[in-house]
Motif scaffolding. Sequence first.
Motif, PDB file in Angstrom:
ATOM      1  N   GLY A 168      40.262  72.268  -5.516  1.00 34.07           N
ATOM      2  CA  GLY A 168      40.298  72.532  -6.952  1.00 34.07           C
ATOM      3  C   GLY A 168      38.972  72.978  -7.528  1.00 34.07           C
ATOM      4  N   ALA A 169      37.986  73.290  -6.689  1.00 33.43           N
ATOM      5  CA  ALA A 169      36.672  73.684  -7.182  1.00 33.43           C
ATOM      6  C   ALA A 169      36.782  74.903  -8.087  1.00 33.43           C
ATOM      7  CB  ALA A 169      35.737  73.969  -6.023  1.00 33.43           C
ATOM      8  N   SER A 170      35.998  74.880  -9.163  1.00 32.12           N
ATOM      9  CA  SER A 170      36.047  76.003 -10.103  1.00 32.12           C
ATOM     10  C   SER A 170      34.697  76.700 -10.257  1.00 32.12           C
ATOM     11  CB  SER A 170      36.520  75.507 -11.476  1.00 32.12           C
ATOM     12  OG  SER A 170      35.610  74.543 -11.979  1.00 32.12           O
ATOM     13  N   VAL A 171      33.647  76.080  -9.693  1.00 29.99           N
ATOM     14  CA  VAL A 171      32.303  76.644  -9.837  1.00 29.99           C
ATOM     15  C   VAL A 171      31.662  76.759  -8.451  1.00 29.99           C
ATOM     16  CG1 VAL A 171      29.991  76.247 -10.784  1.00 29.99           C
ATOM     17  CG2 VAL A 171      31.998  75.614 -12.125  1.00 29.99           C
TER      18      VAL A 171
ATOM     19  N   MET B 123      35.818  82.601  -9.345  1.00 32.97           N
ATOM     20  CA  MET B 123      35.183  81.330  -9.687  1.00 32.97           C
ATOM     21  C   MET B 123      33.925  81.621 -10.475  1.00 32.97           C
ATOM     22  SD  MET B 123      35.589  79.334  -6.030  1.00 32.97           S
ATOM     23  CE  MET B 123      35.157  77.712  -6.590  1.00 32.97           C
ATOM     24  N   ASP B 124      33.541  80.653 -11.283  1.00 30.44           N
ATOM     25  CA  ASP B 124      32.282  80.739 -12.003  1.00 30.44           C
ATOM     26  C   ASP B 124      31.138  80.679 -10.990  1.00 30.44           C
ATOM     27  OD1 ASP B 124      31.829  81.083 -14.645  1.00 30.44           O
ATOM     28  OD2 ASP B 124      31.733  78.940 -15.150  1.00 30.44           O
TER      29      ASP B 124
ATOM     30  N   SER C 148      33.774  70.654  -8.770  1.00 28.78           N
ATOM     31  CA  SER C 148      35.103  70.480  -9.364  1.00 28.78           C
ATOM     32  C   SER C 148      35.046  70.821 -10.851  1.00 28.78           C
ATOM     33  CB  SER C 148      35.577  69.043  -9.159  1.00 28.78           C
ATOM     34  OG  SER C 148      34.749  68.163  -9.889  1.00 28.78           O
ATOM     35  N   PRO C 149      36.233  71.048 -11.479  1.00 31.05           N
ATOM     36  CA  PRO C 149      36.252  71.403 -12.903  1.00 31.05           C
ATOM     37  C   PRO C 149      35.593  70.345 -13.802  1.00 31.05           C
ATOM     38  CG  PRO C 149      38.399  71.808 -11.922  1.00 31.05           C
ATOM     39  CD  PRO C 149      37.566  71.118 -10.891  1.00 31.05           C
ATOM     40  N   ASP C 150      35.717  69.079 -13.445  1.00 23.91           N
ATOM     41  CA  ASP C 150      35.101  68.041 -14.288  1.00 23.91           C
ATOM     42  C   ASP C 150      33.616  67.838 -13.959  1.00 23.91           C
ATOM     43  OD1 ASP C 150      35.159  66.704 -11.870  1.00 23.91           O
ATOM     44  OD2 ASP C 150      36.547  65.133 -12.521  1.00 23.91           O
ATOM     45  N   GLY C 151      33.125  68.491 -12.925  1.00 23.06           N
ATOM     46  CA  GLY C 151      31.716  68.415 -12.556  1.00 23.06           C
ATOM     47  C   GLY C 151      31.306  67.130 -11.859  1.00 23.06           C
TER      48      GLY C 151
ATOM     49  N   SER D 167      31.464  67.387  -5.921  1.00 24.63           N
ATOM     50  CA  SER D 167      30.930  68.642  -5.389  1.00 24.63           C
ATOM     51  C   SER D 167      30.802  68.526  -3.876  1.00 24.63           C
ATOM     52  CB  SER D 167      29.573  68.961  -6.015  1.00 24.63           C
ATOM     53  OG  SER D 167      28.615  68.022  -5.587  1.00 24.63           O
TER      54      SER D 167
END
Length: 189
Positions: free
Chosen positions: A116-119, A141-142, A157-160, A163
């Motif tokens: 689910g990583a977004s960054v 991804m960012d 992850s989206p919530d930071g 990682s």
Amino acid sequence: MALDKLLENEALSEIERIRALAQGQAEQIVTQARERAQAMIDSRRRALDSEYAAGLTRARSAADLDGNAQRLEANNSLQVQAFELAERHLRSAPQAPEYPQVLSRLIAQGLESLPGASVVEAHPAEHDAVHQALAQLGRSMDVRANPQLATGVRLVSPDGKTSIQNTLLGRLERVRGDLAPQISRLVAE
């Protein structure tokens, strides 16, 4: 006069007997002294031989220890040089044309652990390669700058809160303990 002669003969005879006895005792004393001197010489020779053998053993042991220490130092030095060379090579990897393919594998492996990583964080100098890698993976991804990272990425992850970091230098560090015995064996050969 016969009595004088007789007494003189007896005195000479007694003197001769005392002289012979003294001569025998003197020879016996000299023989004993020679035996004691020879025993002392033999004893001292054995002691010196023992000291020499012990000194020789100590010298050989010291030489063996010194040789082993030098081999160990050379082995350690060569291991350090090998890892330094590998690290230099890995640090130059971002300049290689195939680096985006390497990053795409690192990102894909990271996504297996953190799907689910977004960054994607990467060193600013590696952003172009990261964008190419994401394009190869068909992912959007960012991409954020992290100057502390080199030769890889960190997925967040989206919530930071979660990682995962996947870098070439990190991998080298993780396998250092496993590679050290192999390098030692190669150096010994």
